[in-house]
Write a protein that holds these residues in place. Sequence first.
Motif, PDB file in Angstrom:
ATOM      1  N   ASN A 118      -3.087  -1.114  -7.445  1.00 36.67           N
ATOM      2  CA  ASN A 118      -4.376  -1.653  -7.009  1.00 36.67           C
ATOM      3  C   ASN A 118      -4.602  -3.083  -7.495  1.00 36.67           C
ATOM      4  O   ASN A 118      -5.271  -3.871  -6.819  1.00 36.67           O
ATOM      5  N   SER A 141      -9.470   0.240  -4.417  1.00 38.85           N
ATOM      6  CA  SER A 141     -10.318  -0.642  -3.614  1.00 38.85           C
ATOM      7  C   SER A 141      -9.554  -1.781  -2.940  1.00 38.85           C
ATOM      8  O   SER A 141     -10.012  -2.327  -1.936  1.00 38.85           O
ATOM      9  N   ASN A 142      -8.402  -2.145  -3.486  1.00 36.57           N
ATOM     10  CA  ASN A 142      -7.655  -3.278  -2.943  1.00 36.57           C
ATOM     11  C   ASN A 142      -6.511  -2.848  -2.025  1.00 36.57           C
ATOM     12  O   ASN A 142      -5.653  -3.679  -1.675  1.00 36.57           O
ATOM     13  N   LYS A 146      -6.104  -4.944   1.321  1.00 33.57           N
ATOM     14  CA  LYS A 146      -5.721  -6.324   1.011  1.00 33.57           C
ATOM     15  C   LYS A 146      -4.283  -6.392   0.508  1.00 33.57           C
ATOM     16  O   LYS A 146      -3.503  -7.265   0.936  1.00 33.57           O
ATOM     17  N   ASN A 147      -3.926  -5.491  -0.378  1.00 33.57           N
ATOM     18  CA  ASN A 147      -2.574  -5.495  -0.931  1.00 33.57           C
ATOM     19  C   ASN A 147      -1.528  -5.285   0.158  1.00 33.57           C
ATOM     20  O   ASN A 147      -0.475  -5.930   0.159  1.00 33.57           O
TER      21      ASN A 147
END
Length: 337
Positions: free
Chosen positions: A192, A318-319, A322-323
């Motif tokens: 994350n 949560s990422n 995006k990752n």
Amino acid sequence: MRLDIKQGVEFLRRQPGISRVILIGFSGGGPSTTFYQATAEKGPSYCQGPNKLTQCSNALADLPPADGLLLLDAHPGNTVNTLRSLNPAVLDENDPSKLDASLDPFDPRNGFNPNGQSVYSAEFMDRYFKAQAARMNRLIDKALAMRETIKQGKGSTTDDAPFIFYRNRARLMDFSMSVHPGTTRPQKLIKNDGSISTEIVRSVRVAVTNSAKLDKTLSNGTKFLTLTSFLSANAIRAADSMTDIDWCTSNNSTPCALRQITVPILITAMGGHYFIADNEIHYDVAASKDKDFVVIEGAVHGQTPCEACSKVTGQSYSNATKNLYDYVAKWANARFK
């Protein structure tokens, strides 16, 4: 579908400023895009032959190939999903209420938990996966016989026929981490915080607990197909639904197609879903010399953070989105910019 992809590739090639085309196969787009690319690289001979349950036509000659391929949590095929969803306890296709209790995946005596993760013994799973393959092979034999009857002009119709079967919501990996819990060896995992570790990756998915009810229903547990749609996109030969699948008996088969594809490939798997092991297989069989495989920690099949997983593990994902796309952008720019 294949000719639709052809139109898309041709359209993009005509646009000013576009010099490279990458096919993106998400979920069921995996078998579609890999079929297209394999046929584009090898020609119709790829999707024809005596081993195929259905043949492609020569209309698929001269497909323009893409320059690269991105698989987003691609599954191995609608065919394999159908195979692994079959309830092998069914004794009579005409009366699906008749079950072999020793193969019933929803019997607590066999390991089913209606309130959480189910745990099955290795002995049960071995029998179960072989029985799933046996049921699929029986359905295929029935469909082939029906198709031959129509071909001989002895059927009720002259072109196709309905093909219906019941109890098709019994995929063990939906509700059990006993099945395909993750990778078989260390692979890249994007955490994350954006860091990348190399480790044996385990899915953080949660169990789907309503399969026992859905399996008995008409709306969710029954396949309403035709002979053509069954044999072309929902059937595949196997001796074991997990470890011994005859991948190239169907043209809806990601692992079969990947063996023919030579362009750069990025294969991604979502860490909050159950296709991690399948995508490791996709990576292993891909013929491309430029191939990469990464798992996105805590992402659900739709590439967003798994909130239900966070409640179990206590970790934030949560990422995840995006990752994933940061990694995709870096991969694409390194090859095609």
